[in-house]
Design an enzyme around this catalytic site. Structure first.
Site, short mmCIF file in Angstrom:
data_model
loop_
_atom_site.label_atom_id
_atom_site.label_comp_id
_atom_site.label_asym_id
_atom_site.label_seq_id
_atom_site.Cartn_x
_atom_site.Cartn_y
_atom_site.Cartn_z
N HIS A 16 1.61 4.57 -2.96
CA HIS A 16 1.77 6.03 -2.95
C HIS A 16 3.00 6.45 -3.76
CE1 HIS A 16 -1.49 6.68 -0.24
NE2 HIS A 16 -0.93 6.04 0.77
N HIS A 65 0.83 -1.21 0.00
CA HIS A 65 0.00 0.00 0.00
C HIS A 65 0.86 1.26 0.00
CE1 HIS A 65 -3.29 2.76 1.13
NE2 HIS A 65 -2.38 3.30 1.94
N GLU A 66 1.87 1.29 0.85
CA GLU A 66 2.74 2.47 0.91
C GLU A 66 3.50 2.65 -0.40
OE1 GLU A 66 2.21 4.55 3.09
OE2 GLU A 66 1.05 3.26 4.42
N HIS A 111 3.05 8.98 -6.91
CA HIS A 111 3.97 10.11 -7.03
C HIS A 111 4.71 10.08 -8.36
CE1 HIS A 111 7.58 12.51 -5.22
NE2 HIS A 111 6.76 13.28 -5.90
#
Length: 227
Positions: A102, A98-99, A106
């Protein structure tokens, strides 16, 4: 809407938040005991996902605490809590992916993430001072009503941030699950375990957004009743 109705709404949202938090903790505790089928740790899952997506300028690092996992676009780091970084459980794999979702956002210039990042410094100031500005505005409502509306604007900024966070978090989970499946990193029942964990995590952001909106509506209602 009457003031009592607002308080009823706050209580309902508070109970929902408690239920979601309890369920989230239960799910993560349960799946933290289910070992990752490939034996990879959270750090290794994150590094693999970044590598598979051609991202070479983002580092995976350990950060102290529990549930402190986050992606920092300023330092280009995926920060995994100690329980995720070294763990080879299904829940750790889901959080790590999940991280990294991100980080993929980006790299792709995902618009909601850019908007949220731009709002961070504004929201930090608002979260520190909005309550005091609102209180001062109430005390000076008859002599300096503009101060109260400044407080409402600060609360509105926080509510906007909470709403923009929703697509950012849900999209990151979607990217995580897509990679976990297509890469063969997770399969079978472990896929559904990861999906369940991320779904409950996302619901915490939904409750936060509802709470922020309810707070904004409360003060707007207060302002209207003063007219």
């Amino acid at each position: 809407m009457m003031i009592s109705s607002y308080w009823t709404l706050f209580i309902i949202i508070g109970v929902l938040g408690l239920i979601v938090q309890m369920r989230l903790q239960s799910v993560f505790n349960k799946y933290s005991k289910v070992m990752f089928p490939g034996g990879l740790t959270g750090r290794q899952v994150a590094e693999k996902m970044l590598r598979d997506n051609g991202i070479t300028d983002v580092k995976v690092v350990s950060t102290p605490g529990m549930l402190t996992d986050h992606y920092n676009p300023q330092t280009l780091t995926v920060n995994l809590s100690e329980g995720v970084y070294n763990s080879n459980s299904v829940s750790a794999a889901a959080v790590a992916a999940h991280e990294c979702g991100h980080a993929l956002q980006h790299a792709a210039g995902y618009a909601p993430l850019r908007m949220r990042s731009a709002l961070v410094p504004v929201v930090q100031v608002c979260s520190m001072f909005s309550t005091w500005v609102i209180l001062a505005g109430i005390l000076m409502i008859n002599t300096f009503p503009q101060l109260f509306w400044i407080g409402i604007a600060m609360i509105a900024a926080s509510a906007l941030f909470a709403v923009i966070t929703l697509p950012v978090e849900y999209n990151a989970s979607h990217r995580a699950m897509q990679w976990l499946q297509t890469s063969g990193t997770l399969y079978g029942e472990h896929v559904e375990m990861a999906r369940t964990a991320l779904s409950w995590a996302a619901r915490t952001y939904l409750v936060s957004a509802l709470s922020a909106i309810a707070t904004l509506l409360y003060y707007l209602g207060f302002a209207r009743n003063r007219d």
